[in-house]
Design a protein around this motif. Structure first.
Motif, short mmCIF file in Angstrom:
data_model
loop_
_atom_site.label_atom_id
_atom_site.label_comp_id
_atom_site.label_asym_id
_atom_site.label_seq_id
_atom_site.Cartn_x
_atom_site.Cartn_y
_atom_site.Cartn_z
N ALA A 117 2.90 -11.04 -1.76
CA ALA A 117 2.37 -10.55 -0.87
C ALA A 117 1.27 -9.46 -1.18
O ALA A 117 -0.05 -9.77 -0.74
CB ALA A 117 2.23 -11.99 0.32
N VAL A 118 2.13 -8.80 -0.54
CA VAL A 118 1.69 -7.67 -0.74
C VAL A 118 1.24 -7.12 -1.99
O VAL A 118 0.24 -6.19 -2.46
CB VAL A 118 2.84 -6.29 -0.42
N LEU A 119 2.26 -7.14 -3.31
CA LEU A 119 1.84 -6.34 -4.62
C LEU A 119 0.33 -7.37 -4.66
O LEU A 119 -0.11 -6.29 -5.80
CB LEU A 119 2.85 -6.16 -4.97
N TYR A 120 0.23 -8.64 -4.89
CA TYR A 120 -0.38 -9.13 -5.48
C TYR A 120 -1.82 -8.75 -5.79
O TYR A 120 -2.30 -8.41 -6.70
CB TYR A 120 0.25 -10.86 -4.77
N PRO A 121 -2.36 -8.67 -4.35
CA PRO A 121 -3.51 -8.53 -3.72
C PRO A 121 -4.01 -6.77 -4.74
O PRO A 121 -4.79 -6.14 -4.73
CB PRO A 121 -4.10 -7.97 -2.76
N VAL A 122 -2.77 -5.83 -4.49
CA VAL A 122 -3.44 -4.29 -5.28
C VAL A 122 -3.54 -4.86 -6.48
O VAL A 122 -3.56 -4.01 -7.18
CB VAL A 122 -2.38 -3.46 -4.29
#
Lengths: 538, 102
Positions: free
Chosen positions: B69-74
């Motif tokens: 969930a941290v990596l996806y929007p980045v």
């Protein structure tokens, strides 16, 4: 293939995730690399005798004799295991009402079965009653919860684990040529490019290990502090005890009628044969009752990651089943949970796997430090980041110095029984000295500051074995021939580490002395030449 | 607007907005999504042979869900789509949890 803009954002995420919490991450990783050897540190702290294996001597008669010396209320559970002092430990713990504080009577037996110590205390206070555990517990608590109150310390280390996981995954994604980077030739000198090469090398080699440690560490931190309350809230109406019983199993309803216990030595021998591994500990639930249950806990068998725990009927001595860590039968969930601890601590193949884990942990610690250093050096033109770099240097070398100070304080006070307060006080004193030196050192050069603090840490480590012996610990001939090998082994490791930390300062001092000698020689030669020129010719 | 959610002419405002959206999604929203996943999963997962998989697997998966969930929007080119996807998952998880609690 990632687009340039995605790569740019990932590099920013990698840099910020590694940097913002880098100081705490460094503390957790360095102490983690040290505490891989917590068992050896504990034995070193005690000047332990060589350890006794559980099968070195029969246990049944010992337990029966000791059970007669404790009140029946304390026979709820008996634990028979090795002890870090090298003695055999037999502990009787009562099982009273749920709201009552359980009590334990702990006996330590020498190789002849004679009781060398008896300790009666509330079960939770047993560790605190043993002054020799102060140093090991201090380092373990620093690693596990940064000495913060529960559950905030576990939350903090869990977030650090997640930070490391994100840094590891983003690091893997931004390195398009992982194989080539693994064999990168580091450019010489102290330039930023050289620091980048060092960080890439350490990071690429440690990448799978970093992800594994971060994931298992985050799980271990969050499982009980956050996972259990949340699962209990949604599935058990907030009753955490009920949730724990659903996962670990409800307490047995045993037949309380008095009855004899089957031969423990025969049970241990049968269990060792079935598990094909060394038995580490035996527990007996409801000792003296017809419904007693015996569990034999084993080290991992050759090629296995986890050790088996076999359950026996206490009355008949018959094998019942293999114990599953969570749940009623082996499942995906129980397999994953039982793998978390051995993979995090590296305990699956004895000292060898723990040594590999310590080495990889040290490499990852270096990757964190070199990454932050790289990040800060690129911004060193800014006064704020220059100050941050000095602060980071202070922490990097101040922490081992403070840990050495804690160990010095521990050995200086363990004989007088106050190491539980002296050890943290020694650590805080070391921290204050490192911070004070960082503030007072006039040279603005971070490298010179690092060399000074590194030398201080090296000197403190180098004197540590001397202080251990001076404080009444075993001398080296005694440590080598009659004590646990961990005593001399840790002394040697600490001294070598101290020398390695001192090496740059010694080299710089040697070069300065050599330069001074050359200068004085040159001056003398110039004087001689001047004398020769001014002397009248024959 | 480019695929990265920024414009080439007056891109400053859009870029800042996209950066703020990514930071919010990768920070507090990612944490909330991971915690709610851990809360909702025991109610929908099967218990498995040992009868505990539905209780244990969400806790084991919690760090992985949070990291994802941290990596996806980045990593996504379109933070708006990430916001919609994460919002939908949050709403679903919230509905599951509330149905159990109420």
């Amino acid at each position: 293939m990632l687009s340039p803009s995605v790569t740019k954002r990932l590099i920013a995420l990698h840099g910020w995730s590694g940097t913002v919490l880098s100081i705490l991450l460094y503390v957790v990783m360095l102490t983690g690399a040290v505490i891989v050897f917590d068992d050896e540190i504990l034995r070193w702290s005690r000047d332990a005798a060589p350890p006794q294996a559980l099968i070195d001597r029969p246990i049944h008669a010992d337990v029966a004799a000791l059970a007669a010396r404790v009140p029946p209320a304390l026979r709820g559970e008996v634990l028979i295991a090795g002890h870090s002092s090298g003695h055999r430990r037999v502990a009787f713990t009562g099982r009273g009402p749920a709201d009552a504080e359980p009590m334990t009577a702990e006996f330590l037996l020498d190789r002849d079965g004679a009781v060398v110590r008896r300790l009666d205390a509330p079960t939770d206070d047993l560790r605190r009653a043993d002054p020799h555990m102060a140093l090991e517990r201090f380092i373990v608590d620093l690693h596990v919860q940064l000495h913060l109150p529960a559950p905030w310390g576990l939350y903090a280390t869990g977030v650090l684990g997640l930070t490391m996981l994100v840094a590891a995954i983003s690091g893997a994604l931004i390195h398009r040529h992982l194989v080539r980077d693994a064999f990168l030739a580091r450019r010489p000198g102290g330039r930023v490019a050289s620091a980048r090469d060092a960080h890439v090398l350490a990071g690429v080699w440690g990448l799978p290990f970093a992800a594994l440690l971060a994931f298992t560490g985050a799980f271990l931190s969050f499982a009980l502090s956050l996972g259990l309350p949340i699962v209990a809230m949604v599935a058990f109406g907030g009753d955490q005890r009920q949730a724990l019983e659903a996962v670990l199993g409800a307490p047995r309803a045993a037949d309380a009628a008095p009855g004899p216990l089957a031969d423990l030595d025969a049970i241990v021998a049968d269990a060792a044969r079935r598990a094909d591994a060394e038995p580490l500990a035996v527990t007996v639930e409801d000792y003296g009752a017809r419904g007693a249950e015996v569990r034999v806990i084993h080290a991992p068998a050759s090629g296995a990651l986890t050790g088996a725990t076999l359950v026996y009927d206490g009355a008949t001595g018959g094998f019942v089943r293999e114990h599953v860590l969570v749940g009623a039968a082996p499942s995906l969930g129980s397999a994953l949970v039982s793998l978390a601890a051995p993979l995090h601590f590296g305990t699956f193949a004895g000292l060898l796997s723990r040594a590999v884990w310590a080495g990889l942990g040290a490499a990852m610690t270096y990757a964190v430090v070199s990454g932050v250093d790289l990040w800060l050096r690129r911004r060193e033109g800014d006064q704020f980041w220059a100050v941050c770099r000095r602060a980071m240097v202070c922490v990097v070398w101040g922490l081992p110095f403070a840990m050495a100070c804690a160990a010095v304080a521990f050995f200086a006070t363990v004989g007088v029984g106050t190491p539980w307060t002296a050890t943290p006080a020694g650590f805080l004193t070391g921290c204050a000295l490192a911070v004070g030196w960082t503030c007072l050192a006039r040279r603005g050069d971070a490298a010179a500051l690092g060399r000074d603090l590194r030398a201080a840490a090296g000197a403190a480590l180098l004197v540590l074995p001397l202080i251990r012996v001076a404080a009444g610990g075993a001398g080296w001939p005694d440590a080598l021939w009659t004590r646990d090998p961990a005593v001399a082994g840790i002394d040697l490791a600490v001294a070598l580490l101290g020398l390695w930390l001192l090496a740059p300062a010694l080299r710089a001092a040697g070069e300065a002395a050599f330069a001074a000698a050359r200068r004085s020689g040159a001056v003398q030669a110039a004087r001689n030449r001047a004398k020769g020129a001014s002397a009248p010719p024959d | 607007m480019t695929r990265d959610g920024a414009t080439s002419t007056d891109g400053g405002w859009f870029e800042r907005r996209a950066a703020v959206a990514r930071a919010l999604l990768a920070g507090p929203v990612a944490l909330l999504l991971a915690v709610l996943s851990m809360a909702a999963a025991p109610l929908v997962l099967p218990p498995g042979r040992g009868g505990v998989d539905h209780l244990v697997l969400p806790v084991v998966a919690f760090p992985l869900i949070w990291a994802a969930a941290v990596l996806y929007p980045v990593m996504t080119a379109r933070p708006g789509r990430a916001a919609a996807a994460m919002g939908a998952i949050l709403a679903l998880e919230l509905a599951i949890v509330m149905s159990a609690l109420l």
